[in-house]
Motif scaffolding. Structure first.
Motif, PDB file in Angstrom:
ATOM      1  N   ASN A   1      52.498  17.285  24.200  1.00 60.31           N
ATOM      2  CA  ASN A   1      53.842  18.017  23.889  1.00 60.31           C
ATOM      3  C   ASN A   1      53.741  18.775  22.493  1.00 60.31           C
ATOM      4  O   ASN A   1      53.215  18.149  21.577  1.00 60.31           O
ATOM      5  N   ASP A   2      53.910  20.211  22.426  1.00 60.97           N
ATOM      6  CA  ASP A   2      53.855  21.013  21.333  1.00 60.97           C
ATOM      7  C   ASP A   2      54.864  20.505  20.144  1.00 60.97           C
ATOM      8  O   ASP A   2      56.276  20.660  20.666  1.00 60.97           O
ATOM      9  N   GLY A   3      54.612  20.331  19.212  1.00 62.45           N
ATOM     10  CA  GLY A   3      55.644  19.734  18.082  1.00 62.45           C
ATOM     11  C   GLY A   3      56.720  20.809  17.866  1.00 62.45           C
ATOM     12  O   GLY A   3      57.887  20.516  17.601  1.00 62.45           O
ATOM     13  N   ASP A   4      56.359  22.264  17.803  1.00 65.01           N
ATOM     14  CA  ASP A   4      57.187  23.367  17.372  1.00 65.01           C
ATOM     15  C   ASP A   4      58.280  23.390  18.682  1.00 65.01           C
ATOM     16  O   ASP A   4      59.329  23.897  18.453  1.00 65.01           O
TER      17      ASP A   4
ATOM     18  N   PHE B   1      55.886  21.402  26.917  1.00 69.16           N
ATOM     19  CA  PHE B   1      56.759  20.349  26.532  1.00 69.16           C
ATOM     20  C   PHE B   1      57.252  19.496  27.855  1.00 69.16           C
ATOM     21  O   PHE B   1      57.833  20.156  28.763  1.00 69.16           O
TER      22      PHE B   1
ATOM     23  N   GLU C   1      63.715   8.548  21.172  1.00 70.18           N
ATOM     24  CA  GLU C   1      62.239   8.881  21.067  1.00 70.18           C
ATOM     25  C   GLU C   1      61.413   7.886  21.331  1.00 70.18           C
ATOM     26  O   GLU C   1      61.582   6.619  21.201  1.00 70.18           O
TER      27      GLU C   1
ATOM     28  N   TYR D   1      59.756  20.668  20.115  1.00 72.81           N
ATOM     29  CA  TYR D   1      60.611  19.613  20.093  1.00 72.81           C
ATOM     30  C   TYR D   1      61.985  19.912  19.701  1.00 72.81           C
ATOM     31  O   TYR D   1      62.931  19.545  20.381  1.00 72.81           O
TER      32      TYR D   1
ATOM     33  N   SER E   1      49.289  22.060  29.082  1.00 74.75           N
ATOM     34  CA  SER E   1      49.260  21.945  27.608  1.00 74.75           C
ATOM     35  C   SER E   1      47.867  22.497  26.989  1.00 74.75           C
ATOM     36  O   SER E   1      47.733  22.571  25.806  1.00 74.75           O
TER      37      SER E   1
ATOM     38  N   GLU F   1      65.486  19.213  21.800  1.00 73.49           N
ATOM     39  CA  GLU F   1      66.567  18.293  21.076  1.00 73.49           C
ATOM     40  C   GLU F   1      67.792  19.019  21.084  1.00 73.49           C
ATOM     41  O   GLU F   1      68.849  18.459  21.044  1.00 73.49           O
TER      42      GLU F   1
ATOM     43  N   ARG G   1      59.021  12.788  22.951  1.00 74.30           N
ATOM     44  CA  ARG G   1      58.081  12.349  22.102  1.00 74.30           C
ATOM     45  C   ARG G   1      57.305  13.569  21.910  1.00 74.30           C
ATOM     46  O   ARG G   1      57.083  14.625  22.565  1.00 74.30           O
ATOM     47  N   LYS G   2      56.920  13.829  20.570  1.00 74.27           N
ATOM     48  CA  LYS G   2      55.933  14.817  20.005  1.00 74.27           C
ATOM     49  C   LYS G   2      54.507  14.191  20.274  1.00 74.27           C
ATOM     50  O   LYS G   2      54.049  13.100  20.500  1.00 74.27           O
ATOM     51  N   GLY G   3      53.718  15.260  20.497  1.00 77.70           N
ATOM     52  CA  GLY G   3      52.020  14.842  20.705  1.00 77.70           C
ATOM     53  C   GLY G   3      51.899  14.390  22.317  1.00 77.70           C
ATOM     54  O   GLY G   3      52.455  14.777  22.869  1.00 77.70           O
TER      55      GLY G   3
END
Length: 371
Positions: free
Chosen positions: A289-292, A331, A310, A294, A325, A298, A166-168
């Motif tokens: 979680n840092d989006g970069d 992450f 997800e 992800y 964080s 993955e 999950r992002k964020g």
């Protein structure tokens, strides 16, 4: 991987609870000494350990974190590695998380990162929310302060080996909060001569659960304990307390909810001529979680041919990895422990040994992608 399974079984038999993990830390230290890490930090944040593996070239500092502590809950599952410590058990899978990081340490011992540093952190006291805070407050943390941090947690209810992402916000922030009310005792035949907190407690019990409705996003207040006076039939109570757990998916929402609870309690206490105090325990920051990062997780899962899912909403439980964080891009991802696996913190839970290799390989792919 058999030796890692044996290690997990040993750790499972001798669980230690928060900030008491001295023997657990010693066993981990014994495992790592032959691996010749470039630097070892002992007693980090109390009983914590950090092992540093350096690459040949300068680069990013990557941190992988696991937890040392078990739970003050009896291990009820009969097995050849059942807990030997009465009333304590590794019922959250921290024994498995440690075995995974030990396996990663073996790989790093044989193949140093191409650049930068990899830190393997064995953190104390995750279950109480005290461990991450203590590690970050340790003066030596600056020597291992990461550019990127990763962690995983096994998740019963999801297919075995599935990667849950999950992002964020991944997991909620939460805190235990107690409102203490002080009035004045009197003879129970003359309650008017005292100041009894009973009415204030009753009002708080009725009104506080509605405060989360004012939050912008998800927030929850769960009442867990109330106390009034003592079992003395000749005495009108002069003290009372109300304890609750507050949680939210957004740190600002959590902080705002705390302030609203304080404000409501102060108003009610003043109207009843009571003194009021607030105390907090088991404080967990929101895990973001840092989006970069992800795509890195993955890609690692895809390279290993693992199923990915997800998570549409964050988890309501909390993890003190959330504090990392706030320090660096981080992450936290989930590793499915089986759809029929008992839930975390249940007496019959036991970490699936099959996940050790999966966890090691996921972390190793992240090392290769990052360093």
């Amino acid at each position: 991987m058999y030796h890692l399974i044996q290690l997990r079984h040993y750790l499972h038999q001798f669980p230690e609870t928060a900030l008491e993990e001295t023997q657990t830390a010693q066993r981990i230290l014994e495992f790592f000494r032959p691996l010749a890490p470039d630097q070892i930090f002992e007693n980090l944040g109390g009983t914590g350990l950090a092992f540093v593996f350096r690459g040949a070239k300068p680069g990013k500092r990557l941190l992988f974190r696991c937890e040392l502590d078990g739970l003050p809950i009896a291990d009820l599952k009969k097995s050849d590695h059942q807990s030997q410590i009465p009333g304590k058990g590794h019922l959250c899978g921290h024994d498995g998380h440690m075995a995974i990081l030990c396996g990663l340490g073996e790989k790093l011992s044989q193949n140093r990162p191409g650049s930068g540093e990899v830190i393997l952190l064995f953190q104390p006291a995750e279950e109480t929310g005290d461990g991450a805070r203590a590690v970050l407050a340790d003066s030596r943390f600056e020597q291992i302060k990461p550019d990127i941090a990763f962690a995983l947690h096994n998740l019963p209810g999801y297919p075995l080996h599935q990667i849950v992402m999950r992002k964020g916000t991944f997991a909620a922030g939460s805190t235990g909060m107690t409102i203490s009310l002080t009035g004045k005792t009197s003879h129970s035949a003359h309650p008017e001569a005292g100041i009894n907190p009973a009415n204030a407690l009753a009002t708080l019990i009725q009104e506080l659960p509605y405060l989360p409705q004012e939050a912008n996003g998800f927030a929850l207040l769960t009442l867990i304990h109330a106390e009034l006076g003592s079992l003395a039939f000749g005495t009108s109570a002069g003290k009372g307390s109300l304890s609750m757990t507050l949680r939210a998916f957004d740190q600002q929402d959590l902080d705002s909810l705390i302030e609203r609870v304080k404000g409501k309690a102060r108003i009610i206490a003043q109207s009843e001529r009571l003194d009021v105090e607030f105390s907090f325990v088991e404080q967990f920051a929101v895990s973001v979680n840092d989006g970069d990062l992800y795509p890195l997780v993955e890609n690692a899962a895809k390279k290993l041919g693992l199923s990915l899912v997800e998570k549409p909403e964050p988890f309501r439980w909390s993890e003190d990895f959330g504090l990392f964080s706030q320090v660096c891009p981080s992450f936290l991802f989930g590793l499915g422990a089986g759809e029929n696996c008992p839930q975390l913190h249940e007496g019959t839970y036991d970490f699936p040994d099959e996940l050790i290799e999966t966890g090691v390989e996921m972390f190793w792919e992240l090392v290769k992608e990052t360093c």
